[in-house]
Motif scaffolding. Structure first.
Motif, short mmCIF file in Angstrom:
data_model
loop_
_atom_site.label_atom_id
_atom_site.label_comp_id
_atom_site.label_asym_id
_atom_site.label_seq_id
_atom_site.Cartn_x
_atom_site.Cartn_y
_atom_site.Cartn_z
N ILE A 1 -4.39 -5.51 -6.05
CA ILE A 1 -5.43 -5.79 -5.05
C ILE A 1 -4.89 -5.41 -3.67
CG2 ILE A 1 -6.99 -7.55 -4.09
CD1 ILE A 1 -7.31 -7.35 -7.12
N TYR A 2 -5.58 -4.52 -2.99
CA TYR A 2 -5.16 -4.09 -1.65
C TYR A 2 -5.62 -5.09 -0.59
CZ TYR A 2 -3.97 0.32 -3.79
OH TYR A 2 -3.39 1.27 -4.59
N ARG A 17 0.84 -1.20 0.00
CA ARG A 17 0.00 0.00 0.00
C ARG A 17 0.87 1.25 0.00
NH1 ARG A 17 -1.17 4.22 2.44
NH2 ARG A 17 0.62 3.69 3.74
N ALA A 18 2.11 1.10 0.49
CA ALA A 18 3.03 2.25 0.59
C ALA A 18 3.39 2.83 -0.77
CB ALA A 18 4.31 1.82 1.32
N TRP A 19 3.03 2.16 -1.87
CA TRP A 19 3.34 2.76 -3.18
C TRP A 19 2.55 4.05 -3.37
CZ3 TRP A 19 0.86 3.77 -7.96
CH2 TRP A 19 -0.48 3.40 -8.05
N GLN A 71 -5.31 2.66 11.19
CA GLN A 71 -5.98 1.68 10.31
C GLN A 71 -7.49 1.77 10.50
OE1 GLN A 71 -3.11 0.03 8.37
NE2 GLN A 71 -4.74 -1.45 8.59
N PRO A 72 -8.32 1.80 9.45
CA PRO A 72 -9.76 1.69 9.64
C PRO A 72 -10.12 0.43 10.44
CG PRO A 72 -9.26 2.30 7.38
CD PRO A 72 -7.94 2.01 8.04
N SER A 116 -5.99 2.13 2.35
CA SER A 116 -5.80 2.83 1.06
C SER A 116 -6.98 3.75 0.72
CB SER A 116 -5.60 1.81 -0.06
OG SER A 116 -6.66 0.87 -0.06
N ILE A 117 -8.11 3.60 1.42
CA ILE A 117 -9.25 4.50 1.17
C ILE A 117 -8.84 5.94 1.51
CG2 ILE A 117 -11.62 5.09 1.86
CD1 ILE A 117 -11.87 2.03 2.59
#
Ligand SMILES: NC(=O)c1ccc[n+]([C@@H]2O[C@H](COP(=O)([O-])OP(=O)(O)OC[C@H]3O[C@@H](n4cnc5c(N)ncnc54)[C@H](O)[C@@H]3O)[C@@H](O)[C@H]2O)c1
Length: 245
Positions: free
Chosen positions: A233-234, A138-140, A202-203, A240-241
């Protein structure tokens, strides 16, 4: 020759890689587990000798990568799935980051993955089938202190998209999985306070497990999902939202 589907998993000795190996062996693959950890064979021994072979090597060494694919083709005659999971971090704000730490991360995460993808592409194009799954992050999308790591993983996402275009007509799908915060030896190295702040952001208010990532990899490696390609795919508990953070 082996009747089971043949999968290569890099960075296999621990964390997410080990969970992917475990899942693929359970799904009845024969797994070629690749890692540069000399204790990797021992760490994976619980998965048995018949369904898993350990290859001690560095994915950044072009010749070793070529030899790996040649040896597996000679032994098994085909390679069905390649899971590029090996990766490292060397975090720092850019003003404190050394060129060595930039080079090390780009070398393993991007160049090593590219070297593995090139050999996979040569084999899979010829056999007209195959699945490549690249572990991005996700860090991208961007993370403070990770200018080297985020750039390397953005490169992995771009590499995945290009290979999906180049290999599509050869019945080879190429996808990426972008994990968020996952409980592995890599994240266990983080300062406890920093880790708690990351969990609070984090959600899901929790870390993911290596198995959460392995389940998604197994899905993308399966033949039923052949029409999914070029996707990222996350697996990140919703981080990522990006809303409300
Ligand atoms: N843990 C997380 O929160 C997280 C989040 C997003 C993405 N990821 C990515 O998932 C992947 C696995 O992460 P992890 O947390 O399980 O890491 P980890 O450090 O627990 O395990 C990584 C494994 O890769 C191996 N490795 C490193 N460089 C190698 C090389 N050049 N050649 C061969 N093997 C090599 C290491 O020996 C180790 O066994 C990495 O690509 C990482 O960037 C992890």
């Amino acid at each position: 020759m082996n009747n089971k589907p043949i999968a290569i998993v890099t960075g296999a000795a621990k964390g997410i890689g080990k969970a992917i190996c475990t899942r693929l062996v359970t799904d009845d693959y024969h797994v070629a587990a690749v890692d540069m950890d000399p204790e990797g064979g021992e760490l994976l021994s619980e998965l048995g000798q018949t369904n898993l072979e350990y290859h001690l090597m560095n994915i950044c060494e072009e010749q070793k990568v070529k030899e790996l694919f040649a040896a597996l083709m000679e032994r098994h005659g085909r390679i069905d799935a390649v899971i590029n999971n090996a990766g490292i971090i060397r975090d720092n704000m850019i003003w404190n980051m050394s060129v060595d730490d930039f080079d090390a991360v780009i070398n393993v995460n991007l160049k090593g993955t590219w070297l593995m993808c090139r050999e996979a592409a040569i084999v899979m194009k010829a056999q007209k089938s195959g699945r490549i799954v690249n572990i991005a992050s996700r860090a991208w999308l961007g993370n403070r202190g990770q200018s080297n790591y985020s750039a390397s993983k953005a490169g992995v996402v771009a590499l995945t998209r290009v290979l999906a275009l180049e290999l599509g007509k050869y019945n080879v799908s190429v996808n990426a999985v972008a994990p968020g915060l996952i409980d592995t030896p890599l994240t266990q190295m983080l300062d406890k306070e920093v880790l708690q702040q990351l969990i609070n952001a984090q959600p899901s208010r929790s870390m993911g497990s290596p198995e959460d990532v392995a389940n998604t990899v197994a899905f993308l490696a399966a033949s039923q999902t052949r029409f999914i390609t070029g996707q990222t795919i996350y697996v990140d508990g919703g981080k990522s939202i990006g809303a409300n953070m």
